[in-house]
Design an enzyme around this catalytic site. Sequence first.
Site, mmCIF file in Angstrom:
data_model
loop_
_atom_site.group_PDB
_atom_site.id
_atom_site.type_symbol
_atom_site.label_atom_id
_atom_site.label_comp_id
_atom_site.label_asym_id
_atom_site.label_seq_id
_atom_site.Cartn_x
_atom_site.Cartn_y
_atom_site.Cartn_z
ATOM 1 N N MET A 27 -0.485 -8.276 -8.645
ATOM 2 C CA MET A 27 0.676 -9.056 -9.094
ATOM 3 C C MET A 27 1.494 -9.538 -7.891
ATOM 4 O O MET A 27 2.645 -9.973 -8.044
ATOM 5 C CB MET A 27 1.541 -8.230 -10.040
ATOM 6 N N LEU A 30 2.535 -8.151 -1.787
ATOM 7 C CA LEU A 30 1.480 -7.268 -1.288
ATOM 8 C C LEU A 30 1.992 -6.318 -0.209
ATOM 9 O O LEU A 30 2.839 -6.669 0.604
ATOM 10 C CB LEU A 30 0.327 -8.114 -0.734
ATOM 11 N N GLU A 32 0.622 -2.325 2.002
ATOM 12 C CA GLU A 32 -0.563 -1.634 2.538
ATOM 13 C C GLU A 32 -1.470 -1.073 1.434
ATOM 14 O O GLU A 32 -2.672 -0.894 1.645
ATOM 15 C CB GLU A 32 -0.150 -0.503 3.488
ATOM 16 N N HIS A 34 -2.217 -2.559 -1.458
ATOM 17 C CA HIS A 34 -3.096 -3.675 -1.825
ATOM 18 C C HIS A 34 -4.098 -3.957 -0.696
ATOM 19 O O HIS A 34 -5.280 -4.194 -0.944
ATOM 20 C CB HIS A 34 -2.280 -4.950 -2.062
ATOM 21 N N LYS A 146 -3.105 4.688 -7.631
ATOM 22 C CA LYS A 146 -1.659 4.648 -7.870
ATOM 23 C C LYS A 146 -1.386 4.464 -9.358
ATOM 24 O O LYS A 146 -0.487 5.070 -9.915
ATOM 25 C CB LYS A 146 -1.057 3.500 -7.045
ATOM 26 N N GLN A 150 -4.321 3.211 -15.599
ATOM 27 C CA GLN A 150 -4.857 1.852 -15.629
ATOM 28 C C GLN A 150 -6.328 1.840 -15.212
ATOM 29 O O GLN A 150 -7.175 1.257 -15.904
ATOM 30 C CB GLN A 150 -4.024 0.966 -14.693
ATOM 31 N N LEU A 181 3.511 3.661 -2.066
ATOM 32 C CA LEU A 181 3.862 2.250 -1.888
ATOM 33 C C LEU A 181 3.778 1.537 -3.230
ATOM 34 O O LEU A 181 2.866 1.775 -4.017
ATOM 35 C CB LEU A 181 2.916 1.593 -0.880
HETATM 36 P P1 AMP Z 1 -0.078 -4.380 -8.659
HETATM 37 O O1 AMP Z 1 0.094 -5.577 -7.782
HETATM 38 O O2 AMP Z 1 1.041 -3.401 -8.570
HETATM 39 O O3 AMP Z 1 -0.476 -4.743 -10.070
HETATM 40 O O4 AMP Z 1 -1.318 -3.584 -8.076
HETATM 41 C C1 AMP Z 1 -2.563 -4.207 -7.860
HETATM 42 C C2 AMP Z 1 -3.582 -3.158 -7.497
HETATM 43 O O5 AMP Z 1 -3.152 -2.479 -6.315
HETATM 44 C C3 AMP Z 1 -3.738 -2.080 -8.573
HETATM 45 O O6 AMP Z 1 -5.108 -1.731 -8.684
HETATM 46 C C4 AMP Z 1 -2.909 -0.956 -8.038
HETATM 47 O O7 AMP Z 1 -3.310 0.319 -8.490
HETATM 48 C C5 AMP Z 1 -3.142 -1.095 -6.555
HETATM 49 N N1 AMP Z 1 -2.057 -0.431 -5.814
HETATM 50 C C6 AMP Z 1 -0.719 -0.650 -5.909
HETATM 51 N N2 AMP Z 1 -0.036 0.205 -5.119
HETATM 52 C C7 AMP Z 1 -0.966 0.993 -4.510
HETATM 53 C C8 AMP Z 1 -0.898 2.083 -3.599
HETATM 54 N N3 AMP Z 1 0.251 2.541 -3.137
HETATM 55 N N4 AMP Z 1 -2.066 2.653 -3.199
HETATM 56 C C9 AMP Z 1 -3.245 2.207 -3.672
HETATM 57 N N5 AMP Z 1 -3.380 1.184 -4.535
HETATM 58 C C10 AMP Z 1 -2.257 0.581 -4.956
#
Ligand code: AMP
Length: 273
Positions: A27, A30, A32, A34, A146, A150, A181
């Site tokens: 989403m 971005l 670390e 991502h 994280k 999901q 993060l």
């Molecule tokens: P989001 O943009 O929050 O929807 O996240 C996109 C993807 O990045 C999802 O698969 C999240 O689980 C992953 N993600 C977000 N934050 C982290 C994190 N701190 N460590 C690992 N993966 C993450």
Amino acid sequence: MKIITDKQELQNITKNTTKTVGFVPTMGALHEGHISLIKKAREENELIIVSIFVNPTQFLAGEDFAKYPKRDEADKKICKLAGVDILFMPNITMMYGKDEVTIKAPDIRGFVLDGFKRPGHFDGVLQIVLKLFNLARPTNAYFGRKDAQQVILIKQMVNNLFLPINIVDCPLIRGDNGLALSSRNAYLSQEEKEEALKISQSLQDATKLIVTGNLNITEIKKMMMKTLDGIDVEYIEIVSRELLQMQQIELKNTIILVAVKIGSTRLIDNIWI
Ligand code: AMP
């Protein structure tokens, strides 16, 4: 790096490619976390596709959809540096029509934890991920632990719907101070950020207790509540990697999950034992 906003254009490429495709849906805003997914995708595939789309159907009324952080220009730079080949940035009308066929999260694993606190959230997540899969046609798709529930539900969808995609779950990335993060950390004031450190601290405390041989779920939850003193805790749950209730901690088969509210910001964190 090619930036694509048109779904047909993306599909034309992915329909005709003979390359292995690694896909990372996000989403945006971005960080670390991502980037770690993108790097893993880069190592394991020939063509890397990242999507940035703030998906309206996974937000409940009153949640932060309208104010979700947007950093398109910085995100483009990050993706380019990380070796992304295609950055897909559609708008809402590109992704949704009126009167849509929908997806429903499974009754049991879709209804606990965040599925209980945010009813309908995972229906929206699965719907958009399936749509994006059909455009990106990935060989491998990368998700972070994280968002533990999901990634587990996405694996279930891929299984249940026989999708020819390999789901790779990737480690949760933390800042040096232990805070998981998250794009939503941008909402926190300095004071709230410090308060938020109690979340990872509570998970560390739980791990320490488990390492010393205490596998009692009630005792672990109690101790975590103490560490989280003063914070509005939505839930602390200790479940199996199938998201089912357990009698006691089972090594290599347990996830401890926490959801809290700090000010108006909802934060989640977890640890896989
Ligand atoms: P989001 O943009 O929050 O929807 O996240 C996109 C993807 O990045 C999802 O698969 C999240 O689980 C992953 N993600 C977000 N934050 C982290 C994190 N701190 N460590 C690992 N993966 C993450």
